[in-house]
Design a protein around this motif. Sequence first.
Motif, PDB file in Angstrom:
ATOM      1  N   HIS A  44      21.407 106.921  18.608  1.00 37.55           N
ATOM      2  CA  HIS A  44      22.762 107.325  18.982  1.00 37.55           C
ATOM      3  C   HIS A  44      23.748 106.847  17.920  1.00 37.55           C
ATOM      4  N   PHE A  45      24.633 107.734  17.527  1.00 38.92           N
ATOM      5  CA  PHE A  45      25.682 107.409  16.568  1.00 38.92           C
ATOM      6  C   PHE A  45      27.025 107.799  17.169  1.00 38.92           C
ATOM      7  N   LYS A  46      28.036 106.967  16.977  1.00 36.20           N
ATOM      8  CA  LYS A  46      29.402 107.296  17.405  1.00 36.20           C
ATOM      9  C   LYS A  46      30.155 107.791  16.176  1.00 36.20           C
ATOM     10  N   LEU A  47      30.519 109.084  16.205  1.00 38.02           N
ATOM     11  CA  LEU A  47      31.182 109.737  15.082  1.00 38.02           C
ATOM     12  C   LEU A  47      32.447 110.437  15.561  1.00 38.02           C
ATOM     13  N   PHE A  48      33.126 111.095  14.642  1.00 35.63           N
ATOM     14  CA  PHE A  48      34.271 111.929  14.963  1.00 35.63           C
ATOM     15  C   PHE A  48      33.913 113.378  14.631  1.00 35.63           C
ATOM     16  N   TYR A  49      34.216 114.283  15.528  1.00 37.41           N
ATOM     17  CA  TYR A  49      33.948 115.710  15.314  1.00 37.41           C
ATOM     18  C   TYR A  49      35.150 116.331  14.626  1.00 37.41           C
ATOM     19  N   ILE A  50      34.940 116.878  13.431  1.00 38.23           N
ATOM     20  CA  ILE A  50      36.016 117.525  12.680  1.00 38.23           C
ATOM     21  C   ILE A  50      36.125 118.991  13.068  1.00 38.23           C
ATOM     22  N   GLY A  51      34.993 119.679  13.176  1.00 39.08           N
ATOM     23  CA  GLY A  51      35.043 121.080  13.557  1.00 39.08           C
ATOM     24  C   GLY A  51      33.805 121.842  13.143  1.00 39.08           C
ATOM     25  N   CYS A  52      33.863 123.155  13.386  1.00 44.29           N
ATOM     26  CA  CYS A  52      32.741 124.046  13.109  1.00 44.29           C
ATOM     27  C   CYS A  52      33.234 125.239  12.298  1.00 44.29           C
ATOM     28  N   LEU A  53      32.409 125.649  11.364  1.00 40.88           N
ATOM     29  CA  LEU A  53      32.643 126.884  10.621  1.00 40.88           C
ATOM     30  C   LEU A  53      31.530 127.847  11.039  1.00 40.88           C
ATOM     31  N   PRO A  54      31.856 128.798  11.925  1.00 44.86           N
ATOM     32  CA  PRO A  54      30.806 129.664  12.482  1.00 44.86           C
ATOM     33  C   PRO A  54      30.531 130.896  11.632  1.00 44.86           C
ATOM     34  N   GLU A  55      29.343 131.421  11.810  1.00 47.54           N
ATOM     35  CA  GLU A  55      28.904 132.700  11.256  1.00 47.54           C
ATOM     36  C   GLU A  55      29.268 132.887   9.786  1.00 47.54           C
ATOM     37  N   ILE A  56      28.724 132.022   8.962  1.00 50.18           N
ATOM     38  CA  ILE A  56      28.944 132.072   7.522  1.00 50.18           C
ATOM     39  C   ILE A  56      27.728 132.724   6.877  1.00 50.18           C
ATOM     40  N   SER A  57      27.973 133.542   5.895  1.00 49.00           N
ATOM     41  CA  SER A  57      26.861 134.099   5.120  1.00 49.00           C
ATOM     42  C   SER A  57      27.145 133.821   3.659  1.00 49.00           C
ATOM     43  N   GLY A  58      26.127 133.844   2.865  1.00 48.20           N
ATOM     44  CA  GLY A  58      26.314 133.596   1.444  1.00 48.20           C
ATOM     45  C   GLY A  58      26.092 132.145   1.092  1.00 48.20           C
ATOM     46  N   LEU A  59      26.867 131.653   0.158  1.00 50.42           N
ATOM     47  CA  LEU A  59      26.748 130.310  -0.408  1.00 50.42           C
ATOM     48  C   LEU A  59      25.387 130.096  -1.051  1.00 50.42           C
ATOM     49  N   ASN A  60      24.801 131.139  -1.576  1.00 53.15           N
ATOM     50  CA  ASN A  60      23.484 131.021  -2.196  1.00 53.15           C
ATOM     51  C   ASN A  60      23.515 131.366  -3.676  1.00 53.15           C
ATOM     52  N   SER A  61      24.505 130.877  -4.374  1.00 53.31           N
ATOM     53  CA  SER A  61      24.593 131.113  -5.809  1.00 53.31           C
ATOM     54  C   SER A  61      23.434 130.424  -6.518  1.00 53.31           C
ATOM     55  N   LYS A  62      22.812 131.112  -7.417  1.00 55.11           N
ATOM     56  CA  LYS A  62      21.684 130.530  -8.144  1.00 55.11           C
ATOM     57  C   LYS A  62      22.176 129.606  -9.263  1.00 55.11           C
ATOM     58  N   GLN A  78      39.299 123.088   4.963  1.00 58.78           N
ATOM     59  CA  GLN A  78      40.227 122.036   5.373  1.00 58.78           C
ATOM     60  C   GLN A  78      41.601 122.272   4.750  1.00 58.78           C
ATOM     61  N   ILE A  79      41.621 122.671   3.492  1.00 56.55           N
ATOM     62  CA  ILE A  79      42.895 122.940   2.818  1.00 56.55           C
ATOM     63  C   ILE A  79      43.596 124.138   3.457  1.00 56.55           C
ATOM     64  N   GLU A  80      42.817 125.171   3.836  1.00 58.45           N
ATOM     65  CA  GLU A  80      43.379 126.353   4.504  1.00 58.45           C
ATOM     66  C   GLU A  80      43.888 126.047   5.904  1.00 58.45           C
ATOM     67  N   GLY A  81      43.435 124.946   6.492  1.00 55.25           N
ATOM     68  CA  GLY A  81      43.838 124.605   7.851  1.00 55.25           C
ATOM     69  C   GLY A  81      42.851 125.048   8.921  1.00 55.25           C
ATOM     70  N   THR A  82      41.719 125.624   8.532  1.00 58.46           N
ATOM     71  CA  THR A  82      40.692 126.040   9.486  1.00 58.46           C
ATOM     72  C   THR A  82      40.011 124.828  10.109  1.00 58.46           C
ATOM     73  N   LEU A  83      39.891 123.747   9.345  1.00 57.12           N
ATOM     74  CA  LEU A  83      39.304 122.488   9.818  1.00 57.12           C
ATOM     75  C   LEU A  83      40.348 121.385   9.747  1.00 57.12           C
ATOM     76  N   LYS A  84      40.180 120.376  10.585  1.00 58.16           N
ATOM     77  CA  LYS A  84      41.087 119.232  10.596  1.00 58.16           C
ATOM     78  C   LYS A  84      40.968 118.439   9.299  1.00 58.16           C
ATOM     79  N   LEU A  85      42.090 117.869   8.881  1.00 59.21           N
ATOM     80  CA  LEU A  85      42.080 116.973   7.732  1.00 59.21           C
ATOM     81  C   LEU A  85      41.879 115.527   8.182  1.00 59.21           C
ATOM     82  N   THR A  86      42.441 115.188   9.339  1.00 61.21           N
ATOM     83  CA  THR A  86      42.310 113.831   9.862  1.00 61.21           C
ATOM     84  C   THR A  86      41.813 113.898  11.302  1.00 61.21           C
ATOM     85  N   VAL A  87      41.217 112.815  11.747  1.00 64.25           N
ATOM     86  CA  VAL A  87      40.688 112.743  13.105  1.00 64.25           C
ATOM     87  C   VAL A  87      41.453 111.708  13.913  1.00 64.25           C
TER      88      VAL A  87
END
Length: 179
Positions: A44-62, A78-87
Amino acid sequence: MFNKKKPRRSPQPATKDPEDTLMSGGSSTENLAKDDRILHQRVHFKLFYIGCLPEISGLNSKRRDTEAQLIDYVEEKQIEGTLKLTVTEDDKVTINVSRYGFKVLDTTGQEVIQRHPLHTITQLIHYTDGFGKPNIALKTGQVGKALFHIYIFQCHTEDQAQAVCQCVRRIFDAITAKS
């Protein structure tokens, strides 16, 4: 009058704050082989949940390392504001890591918020964000599907982030050793 012996506990992953990481195993793991003990533990670990980025495709640059791509993508969001910057304390969760996968619970351990079976975990990395905070990114997906999800958690310390990743790695290693 009576000397009570303290119960033996499984070794804990290194953390600076003992509240950050708790480890509990099965009741009779002393006689099991090392791989079997790992497979019967729940960490068991006690962490902070920042968020989720759902349904992503790509990121497979060779041309680029997949870890670097993943971290860059998370930090862009995070910079765009889709994810939290601080918890805050409201973002605190308990993570239960076992042979069954990655379970996210509320701080009381009563309500399951998310479940990520072990076979859906495609990548788990720890990194330090732009604010110097240790984070882990859990990438999950299905075999044969191009879409995946990224779940981001902030750890208390760098040691804790490494302990989460090492715990998952030890479980994967134990499972593949038994195969």
